[in-house]
Design an enzyme around this catalytic site. Structure first.
Site, PDB file in Angstrom:
ATOM      1  N   HIS A   1       0.807  -1.277  -0.046  1.00 24.86           N
ATOM      2  CA  HIS A   1       0.129  -0.056  -0.059  1.00 24.86           C
ATOM      3  C   HIS A   1       0.905   1.286  -0.037  1.00 24.86           C
ATOM      4  CE1 HIS A   1      -2.986  -2.533   2.442  1.00 24.86           C
ATOM      5  NE2 HIS A   1      -3.565  -2.345   1.157  1.00 24.86           N
TER       6      HIS A   1
ATOM      7  N   LYS B   1     -16.041  -7.000   5.270  1.00 23.04           N
ATOM      8  CA  LYS B   1     -15.237  -8.253   5.532  1.00 23.04           C
ATOM      9  C   LYS B   1     -15.004  -8.192   7.223  1.00 23.04           C
ATOM     10  CE  LYS B   1     -11.876  -6.440   2.530  1.00 23.04           C
ATOM     11  NZ  LYS B   1     -10.669  -6.342   1.821  1.00 23.04           N
TER      12      LYS B   1
ATOM     13  N   ARG C   1      -2.363  -6.058  -8.294  1.00 24.39           N
ATOM     14  CA  ARG C   1      -1.188  -6.866  -8.116  1.00 24.39           C
ATOM     15  C   ARG C   1      -1.131  -7.813  -9.066  1.00 24.39           C
ATOM     16  NH1 ARG C   1      -3.445  -7.817  -2.517  1.00 24.39           N
ATOM     17  NH2 ARG C   1      -5.357  -7.246  -3.559  1.00 24.39           N
TER      18      ARG C   1
ATOM     19  N   SER D   1      -3.336  -7.660   3.058  1.00 23.13           N
ATOM     20  CA  SER D   1      -3.134  -7.451   4.189  1.00 23.13           C
ATOM     21  C   SER D   1      -3.767  -8.939   4.837  1.00 23.13           C
ATOM     22  CB  SER D   1      -4.644  -6.509   4.772  1.00 23.13           C
ATOM     23  OG  SER D   1      -3.918  -5.310   4.263  1.00 23.13           O
TER      24      SER D   1
HETATM   25  P1  ADP Z   1     -10.010  -3.106  -0.532  1.00 23.60           P
HETATM   26  O1  ADP Z   1     -10.686  -3.948   0.798  1.00 23.60           O
HETATM   27  O2  ADP Z   1     -10.737  -1.892  -0.855  1.00 23.60           O
HETATM   28  O3  ADP Z   1      -9.571  -3.969  -1.388  1.00 23.60           O
HETATM   29  P2  ADP Z   1      -7.101  -3.307   0.635  1.00 23.60           P
HETATM   30  O4  ADP Z   1      -6.810  -2.388   1.675  1.00 23.60           O
HETATM   31  O5  ADP Z   1      -7.183  -4.727   0.525  1.00 23.60           O
HETATM   32  O6  ADP Z   1      -8.648  -2.705   0.410  1.00 23.60           O
HETATM   33  O7  ADP Z   1      -6.460  -2.651  -0.554  1.00 23.60           O
HETATM   34  C1  ADP Z   1      -6.576  -1.354  -1.237  1.00 23.60           C
HETATM   35  C2  ADP Z   1      -5.945  -1.143  -2.427  1.00 23.60           C
HETATM   36  O8  ADP Z   1      -4.808  -1.472  -2.217  1.00 23.60           O
HETATM   37  C3  ADP Z   1      -6.664  -2.273  -3.596  1.00 23.60           C
HETATM   38  O9  ADP Z   1      -6.604  -1.466  -4.733  1.00 23.60           O
HETATM   39  C4  ADP Z   1      -5.379  -3.200  -3.681  1.00 23.60           C
HETATM   40  O10 ADP Z   1      -5.457  -3.964  -4.883  1.00 23.60           O
HETATM   41  C5  ADP Z   1      -4.233  -2.459  -3.534  1.00 23.60           C
HETATM   42  N1  ADP Z   1      -3.303  -3.462  -2.696  1.00 23.60           N
HETATM   43  C6  ADP Z   1      -3.481  -4.223  -1.723  1.00 23.60           C
HETATM   44  N2  ADP Z   1      -2.278  -4.859  -1.513  1.00 23.60           N
HETATM   45  C7  ADP Z   1      -1.198  -4.301  -2.326  1.00 23.60           C
HETATM   46  C8  ADP Z   1      -0.002  -4.785  -2.529  1.00 23.60           C
HETATM   47  N3  ADP Z   1       0.852  -5.751  -1.977  1.00 23.60           N
HETATM   48  N4  ADP Z   1       0.897  -3.836  -3.699  1.00 23.60           N
HETATM   49  C9  ADP Z   1       0.098  -3.061  -4.200  1.00 23.60           C
HETATM   50  N5  ADP Z   1      -1.100  -2.898  -4.073  1.00 23.60           N
HETATM   51  C10 ADP Z   1      -1.970  -3.222  -3.266  1.00 23.60           C
END
Ligand code: ADP
Length: 161
Positions: A17, A41, A90, A128
């Protein structure tokens, strides 16, 4: 002045992130990492905790701000005057979901541009939820998240004594 929001659950924030936020901050004047209050979630950290972890993680990143919201994402974007929404991609598996999200949001708010950053190779393989899974079994996550997040995870899973 270009304001971008980078919305997500950030439960917790990972190095992936932060890479996306840092890269977005090079393109846009302000990047607001916006914590979605009530994603569909099960959450480990509360909204306040997720914001605190993000604040500490981005304290040395000029142009990056932290906020939270509970409305429709495009309504939140409008309320802070954002003209861009940032997401991270990703792998192909992310594509369909992000594509759909961008199409729907663009229909709801045609004045907002949806910008997707390709994740750096180093960060493509985890989320995450991977971090939570490893940390819940007391595995090492120091290579995936900042140190203060490691500490918060240990505390949350009762490995901090
Ligand atoms: P959501 O519940 O909205 O998917 P996340 O916190 O899981 O929220 O992810 C937010 C954004 O960050 C999404 O667009 C996701 O694809 C991106 N993201 C999550 N993990 C990574 C990572 N390891 N590298 C790059 N982008 C990521």
């Amino acid at each position: 002045m270009t304001i971008a929001i980078y919305p997500g659950s950030f439960d917790p924030v990972t190095n992936g992130h932060l890479d996306i936020a840092g890269r977005a901050a090079r393109l846009f004047d302000t990047v607001i990492m916006a914590v979605f209050d009530r994603p569909n979630k099960r959450l480990l950290f509360s909204t306040e905790e997720r914001m605190d972890l993000l604040r500490e993680a981005t304290s040395a990143m000029p142009g990056v701000r932290i906020d939270a919201y509970s409305s429709l994402t495009v309504d939140y974007a409008r309320s802070v005057g954002a003209n861009v929404m940032v997401r991270g991609l990703r792998a192909v598996t992310d594509f369909e979901h992000e594509f759909q999200l961008a199409q729907v949001n663009h229909t709801l708010a045609p004045e907002i541009e949806f910008v997707t950053f390709m994740a750096d190779q180093k960060y493509t393989f985890f989320s995450s939820s991977t971090v939570r899974e490893i940390a819940s079994l007391n595995g090492d996550v120091t290579w995936l998240v900042p140190l203060h997040v490691v500490v918060a995870l240990k505390k949350a899973y009762g490995y901090d004594e």
